[in-house]
Design a protein around this motif. Structure first.
Motif, PDB file in Angstrom:
ATOM      1  N   THR A 247      63.037  33.840  45.910  1.00  0.00           N
ATOM      2  CA  THR A 247      62.245  34.747  46.132  1.00  0.00           C
ATOM      3  C   THR A 247      62.596  36.218  45.347  1.00  0.00           C
ATOM      4  O   THR A 247      63.499  37.034  46.210  1.00  0.00           O
ATOM      5  N   PHE A 248      62.428  36.427  44.307  1.00  0.00           N
ATOM      6  CA  PHE A 248      63.195  37.441  43.561  1.00  0.00           C
ATOM      7  C   PHE A 248      62.477  38.785  43.203  1.00  0.00           C
ATOM      8  O   PHE A 248      62.851  39.558  42.607  1.00  0.00           O
ATOM      9  N   MET A 249      60.832  38.766  43.349  1.00  0.00           N
ATOM     10  CA  MET A 249      60.044  39.671  43.072  1.00  0.00           C
ATOM     11  C   MET A 249      60.133  40.700  44.115  1.00  0.00           C
ATOM     12  O   MET A 249      59.970  40.613  45.410  1.00  0.00           O
ATOM     13  N   ASN A 250      60.192  42.087  43.792  1.00  0.00           N
ATOM     14  CA  ASN A 250      60.030  43.270  44.621  1.00  0.00           C
ATOM     15  C   ASN A 250      58.422  44.021  45.044  1.00  0.00           C
ATOM     16  O   ASN A 250      58.000  44.011  45.853  1.00  0.00           O
ATOM     17  N   THR A 251      58.008  43.815  43.527  1.00  0.00           N
ATOM     18  CA  THR A 251      56.672  44.568  43.588  1.00  0.00           C
ATOM     19  C   THR A 251      55.831  43.679  42.535  1.00  0.00           C
ATOM     20  O   THR A 251      56.172  42.914  41.562  1.00  0.00           O
ATOM     21  N   ILE A 252      54.198  43.986  42.850  1.00  0.00           N
ATOM     22  CA  ILE A 252      53.375  43.189  42.010  1.00  0.00           C
ATOM     23  C   ILE A 252      52.309  44.376  41.493  1.00  0.00           C
ATOM     24  O   ILE A 252      51.872  45.121  42.290  1.00  0.00           O
ATOM     25  N   LEU A 253      51.992  44.483  40.258  1.00  0.00           N
ATOM     26  CA  LEU A 253      50.965  45.365  39.791  1.00  0.00           C
ATOM     27  C   LEU A 253      49.643  44.499  39.391  1.00  0.00           C
ATOM     28  O   LEU A 253      49.650  43.591  38.704  1.00  0.00           O
ATOM     29  N   VAL A 254      48.673  44.668  40.276  1.00  0.00           N
ATOM     30  CA  VAL A 254      47.320  44.112  40.410  1.00  0.00           C
ATOM     31  C   VAL A 254      45.960  44.902  39.671  1.00  0.00           C
ATOM     32  O   VAL A 254      46.379  46.212  39.863  1.00  0.00           O
ATOM     33  N   ASN A 255      45.338  44.609  38.937  1.00  0.00           N
ATOM     34  CA  ASN A 255      43.947  45.294  38.598  1.00  0.00           C
ATOM     35  C   ASN A 255      43.034  45.385  39.762  1.00  0.00           C
ATOM     36  O   ASN A 255      42.663  44.396  40.395  1.00  0.00           O
ATOM     37  N   GLU A 256      42.415  46.610  39.984  1.00  0.00           N
ATOM     38  CA  GLU A 256      41.426  46.708  40.769  1.00  0.00           C
ATOM     39  C   GLU A 256      40.026  46.991  40.344  1.00  0.00           C
ATOM     40  O   GLU A 256      39.113  47.119  41.142  1.00  0.00           O
ATOM     41  N   GLU A 257      39.985  47.136  39.024  1.00  0.00           N
ATOM     42  CA  GLU A 257      38.844  47.374  38.174  1.00  0.00           C
ATOM     43  C   GLU A 257      37.869  46.198  38.070  1.00  0.00           C
ATOM     44  O   GLU A 257      38.422  45.153  37.922  1.00  0.00           O
ATOM     45  N   GLU A 258      36.529  46.401  38.547  1.00  0.00           N
ATOM     46  CA  GLU A 258      35.541  45.271  38.337  1.00  0.00           C
ATOM     47  C   GLU A 258      35.244  44.946  36.918  1.00  0.00           C
ATOM     48  O   GLU A 258      35.032  46.092  35.895  1.00  0.00           O
ATOM     49  N   ILE A 259      35.453  43.529  36.458  1.00  0.00           N
ATOM     50  CA  ILE A 259      35.015  43.377  35.076  1.00  0.00           C
ATOM     51  C   ILE A 259      33.716  43.217  35.037  1.00  0.00           C
ATOM     52  O   ILE A 259      32.830  42.611  35.757  1.00  0.00           O
ATOM     53  N   PRO A 260      32.937  43.883  33.833  1.00  0.00           N
ATOM     54  CA  PRO A 260      31.628  43.786  33.501  1.00  0.00           C
ATOM     55  C   PRO A 260      31.453  42.469  33.427  1.00  0.00           C
ATOM     56  O   PRO A 260      31.929  41.775  32.869  1.00  0.00           O
ATOM     57  N   ASP A 261      29.990  42.528  33.760  1.00  0.00           N
ATOM     58  CA  ASP A 261      29.170  40.939  33.950  1.00  0.00           C
ATOM     59  C   ASP A 261      29.308  40.358  32.524  1.00  0.00           C
ATOM     60  O   ASP A 261      29.507  38.913  32.255  1.00  0.00           O
ATOM     61  N   HIS A 262      28.910  40.966  31.383  1.00  0.00           N
ATOM     62  CA  HIS A 262      28.743  40.546  30.206  1.00  0.00           C
ATOM     63  C   HIS A 262      30.320  40.116  29.612  1.00  0.00           C
ATOM     64  O   HIS A 262      30.403  39.063  28.965  1.00  0.00           O
ATOM     65  N   ILE A 263      31.422  40.749  29.937  1.00  0.00           N
ATOM     66  CA  ILE A 263      32.667  40.248  29.626  1.00  0.00           C
ATOM     67  C   ILE A 263      32.937  38.887  30.467  1.00  0.00           C
ATOM     68  O   ILE A 263      33.443  37.836  29.831  1.00  0.00           O
ATOM     69  N   SER A 296      41.739  47.032  29.666  1.00  0.00           N
ATOM     70  CA  SER A 296      40.816  47.895  28.322  1.00  0.00           C
ATOM     71  C   SER A 296      40.402  46.598  27.785  1.00  0.00           C
ATOM     72  O   SER A 296      40.774  45.401  27.930  1.00  0.00           O
ATOM     73  N   TYR A 297      39.246  47.022  27.024  1.00  0.00           N
ATOM     74  CA  TYR A 297      38.574  45.985  26.228  1.00  0.00           C
ATOM     75  C   TYR A 297      38.622  46.216  24.810  1.00  0.00           C
ATOM     76  O   TYR A 297      38.132  47.138  24.297  1.00  0.00           O
ATOM     77  N   GLU A 298      38.923  45.001  24.182  1.00  0.00           N
ATOM     78  CA  GLU A 298      39.042  45.429  22.697  1.00  0.00           C
ATOM     79  C   GLU A 298      38.425  44.216  21.993  1.00  0.00           C
ATOM     80  O   GLU A 298      38.572  43.035  22.175  1.00  0.00           O
ATOM     81  N   ASN A 299      37.188  44.478  21.477  1.00  0.00           N
ATOM     82  CA  ASN A 299      36.240  43.486  20.984  1.00  0.00           C
ATOM     83  C   ASN A 299      35.983  42.340  21.895  1.00  0.00           C
ATOM     84  O   ASN A 299      35.823  41.081  21.712  1.00  0.00           O
ATOM     85  N   SER A 300      35.604  42.798  23.096  1.00  0.00           N
ATOM     86  CA  SER A 300      35.263  41.902  24.412  1.00  0.00           C
ATOM     87  C   SER A 300      36.321  41.272  24.835  1.00  0.00           C
ATOM     88  O   SER A 300      36.130  40.152  25.428  1.00  0.00           O
ATOM     89  N   VAL A 301      37.738  41.459  24.390  1.00  0.00           N
ATOM     90  CA  VAL A 301      38.775  40.661  25.010  1.00  0.00           C
ATOM     91  C   VAL A 301      39.482  41.736  26.095  1.00  0.00           C
ATOM     92  O   VAL A 301      39.421  43.029  25.616  1.00  0.00           O
ATOM     93  N   ILE A 302      40.002  41.104  27.223  1.00  0.00           N
ATOM     94  CA  ILE A 302      40.386  41.876  28.143  1.00  0.00           C
ATOM     95  C   ILE A 302      41.868  41.877  27.848  1.00  0.00           C
ATOM     96  O   ILE A 302      42.624  40.863  27.801  1.00  0.00           O
ATOM     97  N   ARG A 303      42.429  43.179  27.876  1.00  0.00           N
ATOM     98  CA  ARG A 303      43.813  43.398  27.928  1.00  0.00           C
ATOM     99  C   ARG A 303      44.337  44.409  28.836  1.00  0.00           C
ATOM    100  O   ARG A 303      43.540  45.118  29.362  1.00  0.00           O
ATOM    101  N   HIS A 304      45.504  44.377  29.180  1.00  0.00           N
ATOM    102  CA  HIS A 304      46.000  45.427  30.075  1.00  0.00           C
ATOM    103  C   HIS A 304      46.035  46.696  29.136  1.00  0.00           C
ATOM    104  O   HIS A 304      46.424  46.743  27.949  1.00  0.00           O
ATOM    105  N   ASP A 305      45.778  47.771  29.984  1.00  0.00           N
ATOM    106  CA  ASP A 305      45.921  49.237  29.471  1.00  0.00           C
ATOM    107  C   ASP A 305      47.366  49.783  29.214  1.00  0.00           C
ATOM    108  O   ASP A 305      47.928  50.017  30.058  1.00  0.00           O
ATOM    109  N   THR A 306      47.729  49.534  27.904  1.00  0.00           N
ATOM    110  CA  THR A 306      49.190  49.837  27.600  1.00  0.00           C
ATOM    111  C   THR A 306      49.594  51.104  28.222  1.00  0.00           C
ATOM    112  O   THR A 306      50.716  51.305  28.694  1.00  0.00           O
ATOM    113  N   ASN A 307      48.568  52.229  27.867  1.00  0.00           N
ATOM    114  CA  ASN A 307      49.290  53.480  28.629  1.00  0.00           C
ATOM    115  C   ASN A 307      49.098  53.429  29.988  1.00  0.00           C
ATOM    116  O   ASN A 307      50.178  54.159  30.587  1.00  0.00           O
ATOM    117  N   LYS A 308      48.208  53.215  30.651  1.00  0.00           N
ATOM    118  CA  LYS A 308      48.264  53.209  31.973  1.00  0.00           C
ATOM    119  C   LYS A 308      49.358  52.348  32.651  1.00  0.00           C
ATOM    120  O   LYS A 308      49.891  52.652  33.597  1.00  0.00           O
TER     121      LYS A 308
END
Length: 322
Positions: A247-263, A296-308
């Motif tokens: 069991t090697f992980m200390n922290t997990i980063l998860v998204n709390e933003e609601e994904i839009p229905d059309h995506i 972030s959304y790029e051409n309706s593809v979900i990506r992690h927001d690199t800057n955030k």
């Protein structure tokens, strides 16, 4: 600040997710080492791997491009993919250059170092191994599927993945950077076909388990058909723990933003849906849970927001260093 005094960050993964994260992280005063999978056997990478007997260059190419500090046109040229010509179609120029450099130098790692100089790469890029590896999956019905590109399309649930041949040697440099790291980041990326192929290389997983650095897992935003169908966030972590036997992980980063229905409806066609972030289950696993709006959304593809994501990671690192 001199490079030897910069905090040392090791990022382990592959695929698009790793490249997206690196574009943001390279803007910060950190000494980056990316450890990249060499299990890819599809597309241009797979063809070059089979024809020239070299490790697949595709994921390495993407990471080099993400960390490069050259004119946009040079990066575009490196990433250019041919769409004409019988033998060239599907190949990216960067893959061909890495293959040529491997041929010239006689060594894949040396080729990466030379290309890092040419592209003014901010950081270090290391393959998980200096030779090709084959990713295999044992399914719940005990059948074996061999080949990273075939596993997600088997139509069966994965029980475990493993590498062949058994005699795989990591680079000594890779083990050294893991031991010296101030922060180790796992992901984002496909759980079974991008992240685990690195950790399953003999000695790499063991060194990650033993490393004193804080380890942060960036959980995928969406499930992936053929790999993590209906997986919750804790299911991702448990799969990593089951494979690594620690069991090697200390922290997990998860998204709390609601994904839009059309995506969401677009992803439903691929049997993918937002990962359920079962925060209490994650805390029961002893993890610090950091939630934020990180997509972030790029051409309706979900990506992690690199800057955030990079900003959050740098904040964790500053806490560790203070």
């Amino acid at each position: 600040m001199k490079k030897e005094h910069l905090p040392k960050v090791v990022i382990i993964g592959g695929g698009t997710g790793l490249s997206v994260l690196l574009r943001g992280l390279k803007q910060y005063p950190v000494d980056i080492t990316a450890i990249v999978t060499v299990a890819d056997d599809g597309g241009s990478s797979g063809r070059l791997r089979d024809e020239l007997n070299i490790p697949p260059p595709g994921d390495i190419r993407n990471v080099l491009a993400a960390l490069s500090d050259v004119e946009p046109l040079i990066e575009e040229l490196f990433q250019h993919r041919f769409n004409k010509g019988n033998n060239l179609t599907g190949h990216s120029l960067g893959n061909l250059i890495l293959a040529a450099m491997t041929n010239i130098t006689g060594d894949f790692v040396h080729a990466i170092k030379e290309m890092s100089t040419v592209l003014k790469v901010r950081g270090k890029v290391l393959p998980a191994a200096n030779s090709s590896v084959i990713l295999n999956a044992e399914m719940e019905d005990d059948t074996i599927v061999s080949g990273e590109s075939k596993i997600p399309f088997s139509g069966k649930k994965i029980k475990r993945v493993f590498l062949t041949p058994k005699e795989i040697e990591p680079l000594p440099e890779t083990l050294d950077v893991i031991r010296a790291a101030d922060l180790i980041i796992i992901g984002p990326g496909s759980l079974y076909t991008s992240i685990l192929p690195n950790l399953l290389v003999p000695k790499i997983g063991e060194e990650v388990c033993k490393a004193k650095a804080k380890k942060v897992y960036i959980c995928n935003v969406m499930t992936q058909a053929g790999e993590t169908l209906n997986f919750s966030a804790s299911d991702h972590v448990k799969a990593l723990y089951d494979h690594m036997k620690c069991t090697f992980m200390n922290t997990i980063l998860v998204n709390e933003e609601e994904i839009p229905d059309h995506i969401k409806s677009l992803y439903e066609e691929e049997l993918a849906k937002p990962v359920h972030f079962d925060i209490e289950a994650l805390r029961m696993l002893g993890l610090e849970v950091i939630t934020d709006k990180i997509v972030s959304y790029e051409n309706s593809v979900i990506r992690h927001d690199t800057n955030k994501v990079a900003k959050l990671l740098y904040g964790i690192l500053q806490q560790e260093m203070s």
